[in-house]
Scaffold this active site. Structure first.
Site, PDB file in Angstrom:
ATOM      1  N   ARG A   4      29.751  29.213  38.080  1.00 18.96           N
ATOM      2  CA  ARG A   4      30.046  30.123  36.957  1.00 18.96           C
ATOM      3  C   ARG A   4      30.450  29.371  35.691  1.00 18.96           C
ATOM      4  O   ARG A   4      31.322  29.821  34.931  1.00 18.96           O
ATOM      5  CB  ARG A   4      31.128  31.144  37.330  1.00 18.96           C
ATOM      6  CG  ARG A   4      30.777  31.992  38.530  1.00 18.96           C
ATOM      7  CD  ARG A   4      29.612  32.939  38.267  1.00 18.96           C
ATOM      8  NE  ARG A   4      29.191  33.559  39.517  1.00 18.96           N
ATOM      9  CZ  ARG A   4      28.215  33.081  40.303  1.00 18.96           C
ATOM     10  NH1 ARG A   4      27.522  32.015  39.961  1.00 18.96           N
ATOM     11  NH2 ARG A   4      27.894  33.695  41.422  1.00 18.96           N
ATOM     12  N   GLU A  62      37.501  35.026  36.870  1.00 20.66           N
ATOM     13  CA  GLU A  62      36.123  34.738  36.463  1.00 20.66           C
ATOM     14  C   GLU A  62      35.893  35.361  35.079  1.00 20.66           C
ATOM     15  O   GLU A  62      35.166  34.839  34.254  1.00 20.66           O
ATOM     16  CB  GLU A  62      35.145  35.340  37.482  1.00 20.66           C
ATOM     17  CG  GLU A  62      33.690  35.112  37.107  1.00 20.66           C
ATOM     18  CD  GLU A  62      32.725  35.434  38.229  1.00 20.66           C
ATOM     19  OE1 GLU A  62      33.019  35.128  39.398  1.00 20.66           O
ATOM     20  OE2 GLU A  62      31.660  35.996  37.921  1.00 20.66           O
ATOM     21  N   SER A 104      32.857  41.011  39.626  1.00 21.28           N
ATOM     22  CA  SER A 104      33.884  40.276  40.372  1.00 21.28           C
ATOM     23  C   SER A 104      34.889  39.717  39.379  1.00 21.28           C
ATOM     24  O   SER A 104      34.531  38.937  38.502  1.00 21.28           O
ATOM     25  CB  SER A 104      33.261  39.112  41.139  1.00 21.28           C
ATOM     26  OG  SER A 104      32.352  39.628  42.070  1.00 21.28           O
TER      27      SER A 104
END
Ligand SMILES: Cc1cc2nc3c(=O)[nH]c(=O)nc-3n(C[C@H](O)[C@H](O)[C@H](O)COP(=O)(O)OP(=O)(O)OC[C@H]3O[C@@H](n4cnc5c(N)ncnc54)[C@H](O)[C@@H]3O)c2cc1C
Length: 297
Positions: A160, A280, A210
């Site tokens: 990510r 995230e 998420s």
């Protein structure tokens, strides 16, 4: 170029929360983009680039600077098995075009509600694939104002993340190297993944997907569920009952509600399992007010 003053960022983020940006601009060419960043630099005004705002939480006090939307970078075409997409193109559009052209490789990305640029910068991924698996090259605006095309190997993609943010670059365009496939099979795979998403994810509520990164050796959702946090609320924000890895805007949540809930989840998972969950979701703006209220409360 579209320029707006005092633009509510809840209109541009999938959390549907957050305050106003002082300025919101939508350049339509690298030249316009460069002009904006140069003017900002000259005036000492901070700027921040957004794609589809699907991984972004803007604070309730907003952003005292210029939000640059990449929506205007919307070219999309294919040549052989290369698909070229402007950074503002929604991933589902890129995936659908690939499918129509009988190209396979972007099926995993069809249900990720981001833009090509945001997904490339974040190395978004799902169902065992990531953007780095299909990106051939990215054309970027570099921190010193040059336009360069960087090959996949030069972008040091991680989980990510990529060198895009680390080196202050902006994605203008991406080239995806896809494989010849069968339109029917590609569509079937996309529909199957979309079914899985609808089944597992609380898509009926605003969220940023998420909320936390996957910790080594486990899953954020599993740890949150095991800590008994499903349904935990802070104001209008809630840990989804359907998928504990999602913090959702359940009922008119403020950005502070969402932020405080994220911090509470991190604290309780640390106490319960000894694991530090890392966000995230990217935070933008000043959350110190939310932090203070947390300490007082
Ligand atoms: C329901 C739901 C499901 C999701 N599922 C997934 C999933 O399966 N997998 C996954 O990885 N993510 C998922 N996400 C999160 C999100 O969609 C991805 O991270 C997506 O890639 C973010 O793209 P964006 O264009 O919305 O980026 P934004 O949220 O606009 O920005 C994210 C970051 O990228 C930077 N950025 C944006 N555009 C550019 C650009 N052109 N150049 C340089 N930097 C840029 C921003 O500055 C910011 O730091 C999900 C989100 C939701 C709401």
């Amino acid at each position: 170029m579209i320029v707006r003053e005092k633009e509510p960022m809840r209109l541009h983020t999938s959390f549907r929360a957050g305050g106003e940006a002082d300025w919101y601009v939508k350049p339509e060419s690298p030249e316009e983009l460069l002009r904006v960043t140069k003017e900002c630099k000259k005036a000492g005004v901070p700027w921040y680039v957004v794609g589809n705002g699907s991984n972004l939480l803007v604070s309730d006090t907003g952003y005292q600077g210029v939000i640059i939307s990449m929506e205007g970078f919307d070219e999309l075409n294919t040549e052989g098995s290369i698909l070229t997409a402007g950074s503002g193109v929604p991933l589902f559009r890129a995936a659908n075009t690939a499918c129509r052209e009988g190209l396979s490789g972007l099926e995993f990305a069809a249900g990720i509600p981001g833009s090509v640029g945001g997904a490339a910068a974040m190395n978004a991924g799902a169902y065992g694939s990531e953007m780095k698996d299909v990106i051939h090259s990215l054309t970027v605006l570099t921190a010193d104002g040059g336009v360069r095309t960087l090959m996949r190997e030069e972008l040091s993609f991680g989980y990510r993340e990529s060198s895009i943010a680390r080196e202050g670059m902006l994605v203008l365009m991406a080239e995806f190297a896809l494989s010849p496939g069968d339109t029917g099979e590609v569509r079937e795979q996309m529909e199957e993944l979309s079914r899985k998403r609808r089944e597992k994810q609380p898509l009926e509520y605003p969220s940023a997907g998420s909320t936390f990164k996957r910790p080594a050796g486990s899953f954020a959702g599993k740890l949150i569920e095991e800590a008994g946090l499903k349904g935990l609320r802070s104001g209008g924000a809630m840990v989804s009952e359907k998928h504990a890895g999602f913090v959702i805007n359940y009922e008119n949540a403020s950005a502070s509600d969402i932020y405080r809930l994220c911090r509470e989840v991190q604290k309780r998972v640390k106490e319960h399992a000894g694991v530090e969950l890392e966000l995230e979701v990217r935070l933008l703006g000043d959350f110190s007010g939310a932090d203070r209220k947390e300490e007082e409360g």
